[in-house]
Design a protein around this motif. Structure first.
Motif, mmCIF file in Angstrom:
data_model
loop_
_atom_site.group_PDB
_atom_site.id
_atom_site.type_symbol
_atom_site.label_atom_id
_atom_site.label_comp_id
_atom_site.label_asym_id
_atom_site.label_seq_id
_atom_site.Cartn_x
_atom_site.Cartn_y
_atom_site.Cartn_z
ATOM 1 N N UNK A 61 -15.862 13.649 -3.362
ATOM 2 C CA UNK A 61 -15.231 12.533 -4.063
ATOM 3 C C UNK A 61 -13.729 12.748 -4.176
ATOM 4 N N UNK A 62 -13.317 13.972 -4.441
ATOM 5 C CA UNK A 62 -11.888 14.264 -4.518
ATOM 6 C C UNK A 62 -11.197 14.023 -3.177
ATOM 7 N N UNK A 63 -11.843 14.438 -2.098
ATOM 8 C CA UNK A 63 -11.279 14.244 -0.764
ATOM 9 C C UNK A 63 -11.151 12.752 -0.438
ATOM 10 N N UNK A 64 -12.193 11.975 -0.717
ATOM 11 C CA UNK A 64 -12.153 10.540 -0.425
ATOM 12 C C UNK A 64 -11.131 9.819 -1.309
ATOM 13 N N UNK A 65 -10.983 10.288 -2.536
ATOM 14 C CA UNK A 65 -10.005 9.664 -3.433
ATOM 15 C C UNK A 65 -8.581 9.924 -2.937
ATOM 16 N N UNK A 66 -8.333 11.119 -2.441
ATOM 17 C CA UNK A 66 -7.010 11.410 -1.878
ATOM 18 C C UNK A 66 -6.758 10.555 -0.632
ATOM 19 N N UNK A 67 -7.787 10.361 0.176
ATOM 20 C CA UNK A 67 -7.647 9.492 1.349
ATOM 21 C C UNK A 67 -7.335 8.056 0.927
ATOM 22 N N UNK A 68 -8.000 7.584 -0.128
ATOM 23 C CA UNK A 68 -7.759 6.230 -0.637
ATOM 24 C C UNK A 68 -6.312 6.092 -1.118
ATOM 25 N N UNK A 69 -5.831 7.104 -1.828
ATOM 26 C CA UNK A 69 -4.449 7.058 -2.320
ATOM 27 C C UNK A 69 -3.460 7.074 -1.159
ATOM 28 N N UNK A 70 -3.763 7.856 -0.130
ATOM 29 C CA UNK A 70 -2.884 7.859 1.047
ATOM 30 C C UNK A 70 -2.862 6.490 1.712
ATOM 31 N N UNK A 71 -4.009 5.812 1.741
ATOM 32 C CA UNK A 71 -4.065 4.469 2.315
ATOM 33 C C UNK A 71 -3.270 3.472 1.476
ATOM 34 N N UNK A 72 -3.348 3.600 0.159
ATOM 35 C CA UNK A 72 -2.570 2.716 -0.725
ATOM 36 C C UNK A 72 -1.072 2.914 -0.493
ATOM 37 N N UNK A 73 -0.676 4.171 -0.334
ATOM 38 C CA UNK A 73 0.739 4.446 -0.091
ATOM 39 C C UNK A 73 1.178 3.886 1.254
ATOM 40 N N UNK A 74 0.323 4.028 2.279
ATOM 41 C CA UNK A 74 0.657 3.482 3.592
ATOM 42 C C UNK A 74 0.744 1.955 3.548
ATOM 43 N N UNK A 75 -0.171 1.324 2.798
ATOM 44 C CA UNK A 75 -0.135 -0.125 2.664
ATOM 45 C C UNK A 75 1.114 -0.572 1.906
ATOM 46 N N UNK A 76 1.545 0.238 0.943
ATOM 47 C CA UNK A 76 2.770 -0.065 0.208
ATOM 48 C C UNK A 76 3.972 -0.055 1.149
ATOM 49 N N UNK A 77 4.039 0.950 2.009
ATOM 50 C CA UNK A 77 5.151 1.035 2.947
ATOM 51 C C UNK A 77 5.136 -0.148 3.913
ATOM 52 N N UNK A 78 3.932 -0.515 4.401
ATOM 53 C CA UNK A 78 3.833 -1.639 5.331
ATOM 54 C C UNK A 78 4.249 -2.949 4.659
ATOM 55 N N UNK A 79 3.807 -3.147 3.406
ATOM 56 C CA UNK A 79 4.175 -4.365 2.675
ATOM 57 C C UNK A 79 5.680 -4.402 2.401
ATOM 58 N N UNK A 80 6.241 -3.243 2.119
ATOM 59 C CA UNK A 80 7.680 -3.176 1.848
ATOM 60 C C UNK A 80 8.486 -3.561 3.091
ATOM 61 N N UNK A 81 8.083 -3.056 4.254
ATOM 62 C CA UNK A 81 8.784 -3.388 5.491
ATOM 63 C C UNK A 81 8.623 -4.863 5.839
ATOM 64 N N UNK A 82 7.440 -5.408 5.563
ATOM 65 C CA UNK A 82 7.227 -6.826 5.837
ATOM 66 C C UNK A 82 8.122 -7.698 4.965
ATOM 67 N N UNK A 83 8.274 -7.348 3.712
ATOM 68 C CA UNK A 83 9.150 -8.108 2.817
ATOM 69 C C UNK A 83 10.619 -7.950 3.219
ATOM 70 N N UNK A 84 10.984 -6.761 3.675
ATOM 71 C CA UNK A 84 12.359 -6.560 4.147
ATOM 72 C C UNK A 84 12.633 -7.436 5.368
ATOM 73 N N UNK A 85 11.628 -7.567 6.225
ATOM 74 C CA UNK A 85 11.789 -8.441 7.392
ATOM 75 C C UNK A 85 11.976 -9.892 6.956
#
Length: 494
Positions: A61-85
């Motif tokens: 569960x700890x491993x999957x939760x860290x993976x989920x958080x990494x995905x949230x961070x990656x989605x944040x970066x993608x959304x940020x770049x899209x808004x900058x565009x």
């Protein structure tokens, strides 16, 4: 002196630890060989199994939760770049530019807040939950070592108790030369010394047994209380963790939905101002599927036709009719003389153009017969007709005739196993699902042998009669395998 003393203590401790390890290893070997019994606690072993299972689930569960958080961070970066565009392409003179920039900033803050709350309320709680497992795991291992020490001390004490009677017999009956040579009063002292030494060893073993048992029972009692409690706590932990994640995600999507709605309103206002420059998205064209031709005949007509075919069908075992005398049916050879003709003269022997509306004529030409009434006998030739006719003489040439599904030539060349009246081959280009019992079920790639209709009046426009090549090779039964199919689903290959 102090250094020498500390070194002596250290050396003594190391020697004691080495001695304990040797004693434990010896005890385990004796237990595996069955020469010493082992203290077992099935209830505690079940608790240890539950502990290991709980540790495995928590680690995953700890491993999957860290993976989920990494995905949230990656989605944040993608959304940020899209808004900058979007901010870059949004021209300054367009309406709603400031609102769009503010929405982009709020979007970024919302992602950051969501990620941080997941870390605080889920990941840190997960780390705290798993932080207690290493200590308990080490205590379980230590308890196992103390259990071996307890078993070893118990076995040693039991061995001394067993040897007690033997030692008393030795003391009562001196056997050594020293004891025999000693005076009577001295023998009593020696006996007393041996008894005292034996009692001392037994007392020491008993003390070690009591000490080992006490240490083991203290650790065992603590773990017996702690492990079930830890096992039961997993339910509340899982509930709190997933409730926190679900609640945070729900609030995040609600706030994000509001921002997206605001951005949509800004873009709608921009579209209204520049309505004439609307971009239309066209769907990608797909290749058209051929339409199935309409069949005029009804199911009642199909049943009547099948009944008529069954009445006219040959007896079972005879796939083709034969003359009464038993000789094979023969098809006359038509010989045509190729001679020069005057320009513009018509050639009676010229091949007729093939068309879907003339299936009967095509089949009759293939079989070597003539549809007109009063046709010539097999022995007669076309040359006699040419002689009695006013038309110019026609060329003489021989072509092969089909007899019982076999193509025969004048030279007796290779034989092709084909159904009677075979005209040509077609290959299915699309799947076709039969809607009636007299239709063929086709898959793309199937090869069909086209044959003429028994009754040309039954043929509908756009439909052909045939039998699949695979069915013909396998069964050789034309009545059971043939059927009609739409022509535009196929392509001619032969």
């Amino acid at each position: 002196m102090a250094e020498m003393g500390s070194k002596g203590v250290t050396a003594g401790k190391i020697a004691s630890n080495v001695q304990k390890k040797l004693t434990r290893a010896q005890e385990k070997v004796l237990q595996k060989l069955g020469k010493a019994d082992e203290t077992k606690d099935e209830q505690f072993e079940q608790c240890v199994q539950n502990f290991n299972k709980q540790l495995t689930e928590g680690t995953r569960l700890q491993k999957d939760l860290r993976t989920y958080l990494a995905s949230v961070k990656a989605m944040h970066e993608a959304s940020k770049k899209l808004n900058e565009c979007l901010q870059e392409v949004y021209e300054p003179d367009w309406p709603g530019r400031d609102e769009a920039n503010k929405i982009a900033e709020n979007n970024d803050l919302l992602w950051v807040d969501y990620h941080q709350k997941l870390v605080d309320q889920a990941l840190l709680t997960m780390d705290t939950y798993l932080g207690q497992f290493p200590d308990i795991k080490s205590r379980i291992a230590k308890r196992g070592r103390k259990l071996v020490d307890f078993d070893s001390a118990r076995h040693h004490y039991e061995s001394l108790q067993t040897a007690k009677k033997k030692d008393e017999a030795k003391i009562a009956k001196p056997v050594s030369l020293l004891e025999k040579a000693a005076p009577q009063w001295c023998q009593g002292k020696l006996q007393a010394h041996l008894v005292a030494q034996t009692n001392l060893l037994r007392n020491q073993a008993e003390e070690e047994l009591i000490k080992a048992q006490k240490v083991f029972e203290e650790m065992n009692v603590d773990l017996q209380e702690e492990l079930p409690s830890l096992w039961n706590s997993r339910v509340g932990f899982y509930v709190n963790t997933f409730q926190s994640i679900a609640g945070l995600e729900e609030n995040f999507h609600k706030e994000m939905s509001k921002l997206n709605q605001n951005l949509s309103d800004v873009l709608v206002s921009l579209e209204k101002q520049h309505g004439s420059n609307t971009f239309t998205i066209k769907a990608q064209p797909r290749p058209p599927r051929p339409a199935r031709p309409h069949r005029k005949k009804t199911k009642l007509f199909s049943r009547l036709r099948r009944k008529k075919n069954s009445d006219n069908a040959p007896a079972k075992g005879n796939k083709s009719p034969s003359p009464p005398d038993g000789s094979p049916a023969a098809t006359p050879e038509i010989r045509v003389n190729h001679e020069p003709e005057p320009a513009g003269a018509a050639t009676p022997g010229a091949a007729l153009p093939k068309s879907p509306s003339q299936p009967a004529e095509a089949s009759e030409v293939a079989c070597g017969t003539h549809p007109a009434a009063g046709a010539q006998e097999p022995g007669e030739t076309a040359a006699s007709e040419a002689a009695s006719s006013s038309l110019p003489a026609v060329v003489v040439e021989t072509f092969s005739a089909t007899v019982n599904g076999t193509v025969e030539g004048g030279s007796g060349a290779g034989r092709l196993d084909l159904p009677p009246g075979f005209m040509f081959k077609v290959q299915a280009q699309h799947d076709y699902t039969a809607t009636d019992t007299d239709e063929l079920q086709l898959k793309a790639g199937d090869v069909v042998l086209v044959i003429p209709f028994q009754n040309p009046e039954e043929q509908d426009e756009g439909w052909l009669m045939g039998v699949k090549e695979s069915d013909w090779i396998l069964h050789k039964e034309l009545e059971k395998c043939r059927g009609v199919f739409p022509e535009n689903f196929t392509a001619r290959v032969q």
